[in-house]
Write a protein that holds these residues in place. Structure first.
Motif, short mmCIF file in Angstrom:
data_model
loop_
_atom_site.label_atom_id
_atom_site.label_comp_id
_atom_site.label_asym_id
_atom_site.label_seq_id
_atom_site.Cartn_x
_atom_site.Cartn_y
_atom_site.Cartn_z
N LYS A 113 0.86 -1.19 0.00
CA LYS A 113 0.00 0.00 0.00
C LYS A 113 0.89 1.24 0.00
N TRP A 114 0.94 1.92 -1.15
CA TRP A 114 1.76 3.11 -1.33
C TRP A 114 0.85 4.33 -1.44
N ASN A 115 0.63 5.00 -0.31
CA ASN A 115 -0.11 6.26 -0.36
C ASN A 115 0.77 7.32 -1.00
N ALA A 116 0.17 8.42 -1.42
CA ALA A 116 0.93 9.51 -2.07
C ALA A 116 2.08 9.98 -1.19
N SER A 117 1.86 10.04 0.12
CA SER A 117 2.93 10.50 1.02
C SER A 117 4.09 9.50 1.03
N LEU A 149 1.90 14.68 -8.74
CA LEU A 149 2.60 13.41 -8.80
C LEU A 149 2.45 12.82 -10.20
N TYR A 150 3.56 12.38 -10.78
CA TYR A 150 3.57 11.76 -12.10
C TYR A 150 4.19 10.38 -12.02
N ILE A 151 3.75 9.53 -12.94
CA ILE A 151 4.29 8.18 -13.07
C ILE A 151 4.67 8.00 -14.53
N SER A 152 5.87 7.49 -14.79
CA SER A 152 6.25 7.19 -16.18
C SER A 152 6.50 5.70 -16.32
N ASP A 153 6.26 5.21 -17.53
CA ASP A 153 6.44 3.79 -17.80
C ASP A 153 7.76 3.54 -18.52
N GLN A 154 8.02 2.29 -18.82
CA GLN A 154 9.27 1.91 -19.49
C GLN A 154 9.26 2.27 -20.97
N SER A 155 8.10 2.71 -21.47
CA SER A 155 7.99 3.09 -22.89
C SER A 155 8.06 4.60 -23.09
N GLY A 156 8.24 5.34 -21.99
CA GLY A 156 8.37 6.79 -22.08
C GLY A 156 7.08 7.57 -21.92
N ASN A 157 5.96 6.89 -21.67
CA ASN A 157 4.69 7.59 -21.43
C ASN A 157 4.67 8.12 -20.02
N SER A 164 -5.48 11.04 -5.86
CA SER A 164 -4.60 10.14 -5.11
C SER A 164 -5.29 9.65 -3.84
N ASP A 165 -4.72 8.61 -3.29
CA ASP A 165 -5.13 8.09 -1.99
C ASP A 165 -6.61 7.73 -1.89
N VAL A 166 -7.08 6.94 -2.84
CA VAL A 166 -8.44 6.39 -2.77
C VAL A 166 -8.28 5.06 -2.05
N ASN A 167 -8.41 5.10 -0.72
CA ASN A 167 -8.13 3.93 0.10
C ASN A 167 -9.20 2.86 -0.05
N GLN A 168 -8.74 1.62 -0.05
CA GLN A 168 -9.58 0.44 -0.20
C GLN A 168 -9.28 -0.51 0.96
N SER A 169 -10.12 -1.51 1.15
CA SER A 169 -9.85 -2.46 2.22
C SER A 169 -8.60 -3.29 1.93
N VAL A 172 -4.80 0.69 -2.13
CA VAL A 172 -5.08 2.08 -2.47
C VAL A 172 -5.08 2.22 -3.99
N ILE A 173 -5.92 3.12 -4.48
CA ILE A 173 -5.97 3.44 -5.90
C ILE A 173 -5.53 4.88 -6.08
N HIS A 174 -4.73 5.09 -7.14
CA HIS A 174 -4.40 6.43 -7.60
C HIS A 174 -4.91 6.51 -9.04
N VAL A 175 -5.80 7.45 -9.31
CA VAL A 175 -6.37 7.59 -10.65
C VAL A 175 -5.33 8.30 -11.54
N VAL A 176 -5.10 7.75 -12.73
CA VAL A 176 -4.13 8.33 -13.67
C VAL A 176 -4.79 8.64 -15.00
N ASP A 177 -4.20 9.61 -15.72
CA ASP A 177 -4.80 10.09 -16.97
C ASP A 177 -4.21 9.47 -18.23
N THR A 178 -3.35 8.48 -18.06
CA THR A 178 -2.70 7.82 -19.21
C THR A 178 -2.51 6.34 -18.90
#
Length: 184
Positions: A113-117, A149-157, A164-169, A172-178
């Motif tokens: 579980k990786w929260n934004a913090s 906060l940004y996340i990049s993949d191995q393909s350069g996207n 961020s921080d949509v906690n679940q039982s 956690v979910i972080h909604v991303v636009d790509t």
């Protein structure tokens, strides 16, 4: 006696406050995401994640994402999937492409579980970048631009975390636009 009643009232108030804050819901796709529900139970209610849910079902990953976890999911929106070349999603949903679909979807999942913090602390410790190992065996790189906060993949996207921080039982979910893509 008054002191004991005051202390009891204070404890009850504090307990109610912390219980309420522990159950804080976040709105995603027009639906409340309840921390007491698992990733799948919440995701199926988000109007912004119907493509992701269809893909998870087609890939046979529903049971996995309902499991104990914990998981951190970088969840692409419908708009993120729409950015892919025309026909990509339909092609991935075909039964003969299940392995590719599973690889792409599990590339969006990190064990734990990786929260934004937590991610922010890892970015600081990594002098501006944090590398996260995905369940599929690939890596994602996290960094900050200002407060975003940004996340990049191995393909350069690169994907921006829009919620961020949509906690679940079970994580956690972080909604991303790509949609993030592993090297294939």
């Amino acid at each position: 006696m008054k002191t004991r009643n005051f202390l009891a009232a204070a404890v009850l108030t504090a307990t109610a406050f912390f219980s309420a804050s522990a159950q804080k819901t976040v709105m995603v796709g027009g639906a409340a995401m309840y921390p007491s529900k698992n990733i799948i139970e919440n995701a199926v209610n988000s109007k912004d994640h119907t493509t992701l849910v269809a893909a998870v079902k087609a890939a046979g990953l529903v049971e996995t994402l309902q499991g104990k976890g914990p998981f951190t999911v970088f969840a692409p929106t419908n708009e993120a999937f729409a950015k892919l070349p025309s026909g990509t999603v339909d092609n991935l949903l075909k039964p003969e492409n299940i392995k590719t679909l599973q690889t792409i979807l599990t590339y969006h999942v990190v064990a734990g579980k990786w929260n934004a913090s937590d991610i922010s602390k890892a970015i600081k410790a990594g002098k501006g970048k944090a590398v996260l190992k995905t369940v599929s065996g690939g890596t994602l790189t996290a960094w900050m631009e200002g407060k975003d906060l940004y996340i990049s993949d191995q393909s350069g996207n690169k994907a921006k975390v829009t919620i961020s921080d949509v906690n679940q039982s079970n994580g956690v979910i972080h909604v991303v636009d790509t949609v993030l893509l592993p090297k294939m």
